[in-house]
Enzyme design. Sequence first.
Site, PDB file in Angstrom:
ATOM      1  N   ASP A 150     -38.053 -32.809 -18.700  1.00 61.94           N
ATOM      2  CA  ASP A 150     -37.314 -32.078 -19.734  1.00 61.94           C
ATOM      3  C   ASP A 150     -38.043 -30.818 -20.176  1.00 61.94           C
ATOM      4  O   ASP A 150     -37.429 -29.862 -20.639  1.00 61.94           O
ATOM      5  CB  ASP A 150     -37.121 -32.975 -20.969  1.00 61.94           C
ATOM      6  CG  ASP A 150     -35.828 -33.769 -20.909  1.00 61.94           C
ATOM      7  OD1 ASP A 150     -35.261 -33.897 -19.805  1.00 61.94           O
ATOM      8  OD2 ASP A 150     -35.387 -34.262 -21.958  1.00 61.94           O
ATOM      9  N   GLY A 212     -26.004 -32.288 -29.060  1.00 60.35           N
ATOM     10  CA  GLY A 212     -25.586 -33.675 -28.946  1.00 60.35           C
ATOM     11  C   GLY A 212     -26.157 -34.420 -30.131  1.00 60.35           C
ATOM     12  O   GLY A 212     -26.346 -33.832 -31.204  1.00 60.35           O
ATOM     13  N   ARG A 286     -17.577 -37.426 -35.302  1.00 64.74           N
ATOM     14  CA  ARG A 286     -16.211 -37.859 -35.596  1.00 64.74           C
ATOM     15  C   ARG A 286     -16.153 -38.597 -36.927  1.00 64.74           C
ATOM     16  O   ARG A 286     -15.221 -38.389 -37.722  1.00 64.74           O
ATOM     17  CB  ARG A 286     -15.700 -38.743 -34.459  1.00 64.74           C
ATOM     18  CG  ARG A 286     -15.494 -37.993 -33.144  1.00 64.74           C
ATOM     19  CD  ARG A 286     -15.398 -38.916 -31.962  1.00 64.74           C
ATOM     20  NE  ARG A 286     -16.647 -39.639 -31.743  1.00 64.74           N
ATOM     21  CZ  ARG A 286     -16.885 -40.394 -30.683  1.00 64.74           C
ATOM     22  NH1 ARG A 286     -15.968 -40.531 -29.750  1.00 64.74           N
ATOM     23  NH2 ARG A 286     -18.045 -41.031 -30.547  1.00 64.74           N
ATOM     24  N   ASN A 336     -17.240 -30.422 -27.465  1.00 68.60           N
ATOM     25  CA  ASN A 336     -16.042 -31.057 -28.017  1.00 68.60           C
ATOM     26  C   ASN A 336     -15.726 -30.736 -29.473  1.00 68.60           C
ATOM     27  O   ASN A 336     -14.589 -30.933 -29.897  1.00 68.60           O
ATOM     28  CB  ASN A 336     -16.170 -32.580 -27.862  1.00 68.60           C
ATOM     29  CG  ASN A 336     -16.245 -33.004 -26.410  1.00 68.60           C
ATOM     30  OD1 ASN A 336     -15.310 -32.787 -25.654  1.00 68.60           O
ATOM     31  ND2 ASN A 336     -17.363 -33.585 -26.008  1.00 68.60           N
TER      32      ASN A 336
END
Length: 403
Positions: A150, A212, A286, A336
């Site tokens: 990473d 994220g 959400r 999203n």
Amino acid sequence: MTKYVLVLNSGSSSIKFQVLDPEANATADPFVSGIVEKIGEKKGHIQIQTETSKMEDNRPILSHSVGLERAFGMMTLLGVGPQDLDLVAAGHRVVHGGATFTEPVLIDDEVIEQLKELIPLAPLHNPANIDGIENARALLEHVPHVAVFDTAFFSTLPEHAANYAIKKDIADEYNIRRYGFHGTSHEYVSSKVPDLLGKPAEEVNQITLHLGNGASAAAIRGGEAVDTTMGLTPLAGLVMGTRSGDIDPGIIFHLARSGGMTVDQADKLLNRESGLKGMAGVNDFRELKTLIEDGDENAQLAYDVYIHALRRFIGSYMLILGGVDAIVFTAGVGENAVQVRRDAMADLQNFGIEIDDARNENSEGIVGAREISTDDSTVKVFVVPTNEELAIARQATELAEQQ
């Protein structure tokens, strides 16, 4: 015959893996995907998914090695076991390569010992990564195993961006510097942007936003990273799902002196109990959106703090780069969350940035990279789906075929 790569991401209580064709299109589904989770708990879970079938197992999983061996057995029952495929490599995601590993490396016993020496830099992640590597090597002895880091993409950071303003001999002794994370994702999505712009890669300045549950931003000039928000550890930078991001370090001293907080308690607080979860009680966007719609003031404040931190780093990187050609959103939230993109880019017309609301909102069914800025926006804003597994598969294949 198609050649495949097994890509593994081993965590503290789970193993995620995919079998991929490294030459496949980025939007293609993996040939096999699997997860081994709840390792060490009373009830485990293994799921194997192929293009045509699915198999699950909910028996207890005593260890990573037991889980991986059982998963491979399930794959064999489905006709897609490792021995049934032409595996050219196994690619392993490793969170921290320190200053030792600045590019993918073919794994041998010496590399594993070097990885163990880096555990103090990533005590939450590297032990599980190493465990996964050792188990996979034992089960797949004749397959080349490659570690992909990473941190590697950020080995190009200039010294003034990589170093912290602390006593030099202490920094040197304990390898304290900015390493950065999510590098595989930042490298992957940033490589798509020159073609989207129709410009040579060396002429493109861009800001990539990997949003994220973990989140980081990177400033990239001519294909090379020049700054990033995460630091010695993935705790630094943007507000995240459960991590605080940047805070005044004095907060820790205050909690230790006034509240008697230990180092381990502070670690847990900042890594697992802060960020959106700490402020609003949830770390899923959400759920956060639902709370905000219901009038929850804590949820609204958490969201506002999140957006403020995001905009602060975007502005900082625009200055560091001396202007940008593109801003890129990626990962679960970045790809999203329509409102996050809208609010992060709001009222920036004076900087040549203008979001097209229709393009930003009407993205359902669109596959692959897409522009969400207006035609008049001089800085182009893109959503580019990340595919870290495919990136790892390609890097592992390239290195394995050189041997």
